[in-house]
Each structure stands twice: as structure tokens, then as C-alpha cells.
Design a protein around this motif. Sequence first.
Motif, PDB file in Angstrom:
ATOM      1  N   VAL A  47       0.852  -1.189   0.000  1.00  0.00           N
ATOM      2  CA  VAL A  47       0.000   0.000   0.000  1.00  0.00           C
ATOM      3  C   VAL A  47       0.887   1.237   0.000  1.00  0.00           C
ATOM      4  N   PRO A  48       0.340   2.395  -0.402  1.00  0.00           N
ATOM      5  CA  PRO A  48       1.116   3.632  -0.281  1.00  0.00           C
ATOM      6  C   PRO A  48       1.504   3.886   1.181  1.00  0.00           C
ATOM      7  N   GLU A  49       2.694   4.394   1.379  1.00  0.00           N
ATOM      8  CA  GLU A  49       3.181   4.609   2.746  1.00  0.00           C
ATOM      9  C   GLU A  49       2.283   5.552   3.551  1.00  0.00           C
ATOM     10  N   ASP A  50       1.739   6.585   2.874  1.00  0.00           N
ATOM     11  CA  ASP A  50       1.018   7.615   3.626  1.00  0.00           C
ATOM     12  C   ASP A  50      -0.372   7.193   4.078  1.00  0.00           C
ATOM     13  N   VAL A  51      -0.856   6.010   3.668  1.00  0.00           N
ATOM     14  CA  VAL A  51      -2.182   5.590   4.128  1.00  0.00           C
ATOM     15  C   VAL A  51      -2.109   4.900   5.482  1.00  0.00           C
TER      16      VAL A  51
ATOM     17  N   PRO B 258       8.689  -4.596   5.277  1.00  0.00           N
ATOM     18  CA  PRO B 258       9.604  -3.563   4.773  1.00  0.00           C
ATOM     19  C   PRO B 258       8.931  -2.635   3.766  1.00  0.00           C
ATOM     20  N   VAL B 259       9.583  -1.521   3.479  1.00  0.00           N
ATOM     21  CA  VAL B 259       9.136  -0.588   2.443  1.00  0.00           C
ATOM     22  C   VAL B 259       9.918  -0.892   1.172  1.00  0.00           C
ATOM     23  N   VAL B 260       9.202  -1.123   0.065  1.00  0.00           N
ATOM     24  CA  VAL B 260       9.818  -1.478  -1.207  1.00  0.00           C
ATOM     25  C   VAL B 260       9.327  -0.518  -2.277  1.00  0.00           C
ATOM     26  N   ASP B 261      10.270   0.221  -2.873  1.00  0.00           N
ATOM     27  CA  ASP B 261       9.942   1.162  -3.954  1.00  0.00           C
ATOM     28  C   ASP B 261       8.836   2.129  -3.543  1.00  0.00           C
ATOM     29  N   GLY B 262       8.884   2.636  -2.324  1.00  0.00           N
ATOM     30  CA  GLY B 262       7.925   3.631  -1.866  1.00  0.00           C
ATOM     31  C   GLY B 262       6.590   3.080  -1.428  1.00  0.00           C
ATOM     32  N   ARG B 263       6.434   1.769  -1.408  1.00  0.00           N
ATOM     33  CA  ARG B 263       5.185   1.164  -0.963  1.00  0.00           C
ATOM     34  C   ARG B 263       5.448   0.290   0.259  1.00  0.00           C
ATOM     35  N   GLN B 264       4.510   0.349   1.195  1.00  0.00           N
ATOM     36  CA  GLN B 264       4.619  -0.391   2.448  1.00  0.00           C
ATOM     37  C   GLN B 264       4.059  -1.800   2.286  1.00  0.00           C
ATOM     38  N   VAL B 265       4.897  -2.787   2.631  1.00  0.00           N
ATOM     39  CA  VAL B 265       4.438  -4.175   2.595  1.00  0.00           C
ATOM     40  C   VAL B 265       3.596  -4.452   3.840  1.00  0.00           C
ATOM     41  N   ILE B 266       2.412  -5.020   3.635  1.00  0.00           N
ATOM     42  CA  ILE B 266       1.518  -5.397   4.733  1.00  0.00           C
ATOM     43  C   ILE B 266       1.575  -6.915   4.884  1.00  0.00           C
ATOM     44  N   LEU B 267       2.074  -7.366   6.017  1.00  0.00           N
ATOM     45  CA  LEU B 267       2.201  -8.803   6.254  1.00  0.00           C
ATOM     46  C   LEU B 267       0.894  -9.428   6.710  1.00  0.00           C
ATOM     47  N   ASN B 268       0.086  -8.667   7.420  1.00  0.00           N
ATOM     48  CA  ASN B 268      -1.162  -9.221   7.951  1.00  0.00           C
ATOM     49  C   ASN B 268      -2.140  -8.077   8.200  1.00  0.00           C
ATOM     50  N   GLY B 269      -3.435  -8.333   7.961  1.00  0.00           N
ATOM     51  CA  GLY B 269      -4.462  -7.334   8.242  1.00  0.00           C
ATOM     52  C   GLY B 269      -5.300  -6.960   7.051  1.00  0.00           C
ATOM     53  N   LEU B 270      -4.766  -7.118   5.837  1.00  0.00           N
ATOM     54  CA  LEU B 270      -5.516  -6.811   4.619  1.00  0.00           C
ATOM     55  C   LEU B 270      -5.603  -8.044   3.748  1.00  0.00           C
TER      56      LEU B 270
END
Length: 400
Positions: A320-324, A351-363
Motif C-alpha cells: 500500500v502507499p506509505e502515507d495511508v 519492509p518498504v519497497v519502492d515507496g510502498r509499504q508491505v503489509i504482512l497481515n491485516g488486509l
Amino acid sequence: MPSHAALLYFPKPVLKTLLFSLIVVSLAACSSDDNEAVGAGGGADAGGQPTPGVTVETVETQDVEVSQDYAGRAQGAREVEVRSRIQGILEERLYNEGQIVAAGDSLFRIDQKPSEAMVESARAQQRVAEAELRQAEREWNRISSLYERNAVSERDRDTAQSDRELAEANLSVTQAAVAQAELNLGYTDVKAPLSGVTSLEDLPEGSLVEVGTLLTTIIQQDPVHVRFALPEDDASIQRTARRAMTGDEESQSTSAILIRADGDTYDQKGEVDFTASTLDSRTGSVSARAVFPNKENEIIPGQFVRVRVTLQDMEDVVTVPEDVVSEGAEGAQVFIVEENKAVVRPVELGPVVDGRQVILNGLSEGDNLVVNGHVSLQDGVEVDVSDDEEASDSSEEESN
């Protein structure tokens, strides 16, 4: 004055108070009518606040490659000191300093005359030894024949046999001397042990060199090594590199990308082939090395570069975008839309990859993630879902 006229008379202070009260009551009635009209119109909630507009993004999964950049310095794969292997006068340098030479190229010539004389002397001694051996063999043949006819004693036969064996051993000694002399003669032509770049000469022509005197240094540039330091907590790359060092065929090598000082990416990929087994107590890091092909000598030893190392390949993860992502009572959280209502979802971050936040759990794939208009949202609030980002941005500005 008639009695009914007295009923219409009021003092001035009392009259002012009555007029002020009538005005306040009228204003309150007007305000109540306006609020009812707004509530009936559907553009605001019961408290008079407008329904917030948001923009959503459908959550999708993808494969992600997690990498990290490390600062390093380029080095030659090998740095070899070229030294003299015999004593003599340095007659000539056969290369230009700083020139790239190939393995086997002649670099220096040492005076050959003394070595040539030693070769001739050794060969002469070999010829003498060969003559002595032939004489000893003839003597042995004669004595052994006489011994069979009982014409000489056993002692004479043994002496002839010993002389022949000694002559054979002496010939072997002279042959070894010839080989050594010829080897020394070859050492007068100092050749490059490997391909690489030469340094400055350490001694000029005409100098007397001894055995082991340093003449120059050659740095092998293909391949090129990059030394860098891994933080202590990068355990995954350390384990992978160590398995590669031990030749474990089941383990995949850790790939690496080289980034020059100007930010350009080197077009040849490399791999991490070494990590130290111990931790540097001074820096709290582990030394590592990456190897890159360098056939065109584009990477010069000594350059400061960055090494981008692939730490992990993650499959089917949500980004997801980091700012959300915001901070809530239970930690990191995002907003999704369910039945036109904003719902808080606690998430586990990667981790953050190419400006996007990786979500491991929750979505989960298919969730409607709020990507605009989430700044002032509350859990359970009705929202107006729109694909117009400008409308969502303006809604955020009004809320702020």
C-alpha cells in the motif's frame, strides 16, 4: 387620567428588557428552522458535519523483491607483487607503467650473460658425467664376464658394480644442475603472472636486484571485488552467502547490483560470495564481499560504490502507499470501506519497497483501501466513495 391608560404605561428600563427578549426568541426560532432544513437535505449528518469524501483502491497481491543498499569500495580480485627470482642487473623494463598486461607478457629483462654461462658449465659437467658412466658400464661388462669364468674375485666384481652405480647417480646430479641453470636463465625474463593493471616500477634500469626484490605490482581487475559491511541484524543474507561459500547446491546465490557514485547502475550483475564468520566488535557489522565481472575495466579499484543486495523474495503480499498507514491505539492501522462506512483495520507492517509499504497481515485481496481522505476519518463514519482524488483532497482540507 382614565384607569385603562395606566395599564399601557411601562418604565423605560423595563421596556428595553422586553424588546431585547423578543429579539433573542426570534433569532433562536430562525436558527432552528435552518438546522431542520439542512438535516432534511441529506448533505450533512445529524451534527451538521458534511459526509467526508474518500478515494479507495482495491487491494491486490503481488511478488516483491526486498533489497538493501550498502556502501562499499571496489578492489581488484587479486593484487600480486612481481619480484625477482634471481640476482642480477636490471637491464630493461618492457611495459608502460599503468598499462594493462596479459598473463605471460614480459615485464622486465635481467642480465642473461651470467645465467647463460651457468647453463654452459652445467651442460659440460653433464657431458663429463655421461662419459664416466659409459666407462663404468664398459668396466662392469668386462669384470662381470671375467667373474663368470672365475678369472676375477667377487670383490673386483662388486667394485665395478659400485662404480657404475655411482656414475649413474653423478649423471642425475649434473642433469638436475642443468635444469636449474636453465630455469635461472628463464627467470631473467620476468613475466606477468596474471592479467591486470601494472603499477609504477620500484627500481630503474641498471639497478642490482637480489632474489625477492620487488619490481612492480599487478592488480587483476576482472573480476572486480566490492567489500562492504552488513549490519548485525541482516542474518538472512549472511546465512545465504555462507551456504554459497560451502558449495551447497541447494542454496541459491545472493544476487547483487552495483551502483556507481553518480547513481548509474552497472549493467553487469554480481553475487555475494563471502561473509565473515565473526562480528567486528568495533563497528558491530559483518564484512562481506560481492564479485562483479569487469571485462571492459569500467570499474576501477579504489572507487566508492554502493551494492544493492536482494535480501528476500516475498510472494503474494499486499503493498500500500506509505502515507495511508497511520498510528492508532493498537499500533499501525489503515482504513477500508465496508457498506459505505470507514472501518479501521490494524495491520502488521513489513519492509518498504519502492515507496510502498508491505503489509504482512491485516488486509486481504479485494478489500477497498482508503487512499485519500483518510486523515480525519473515524471508525464507523459514513463516507462518500469517489474516484475523484481532487474531491477527496478538498474534503481533507475542509476537515483540517
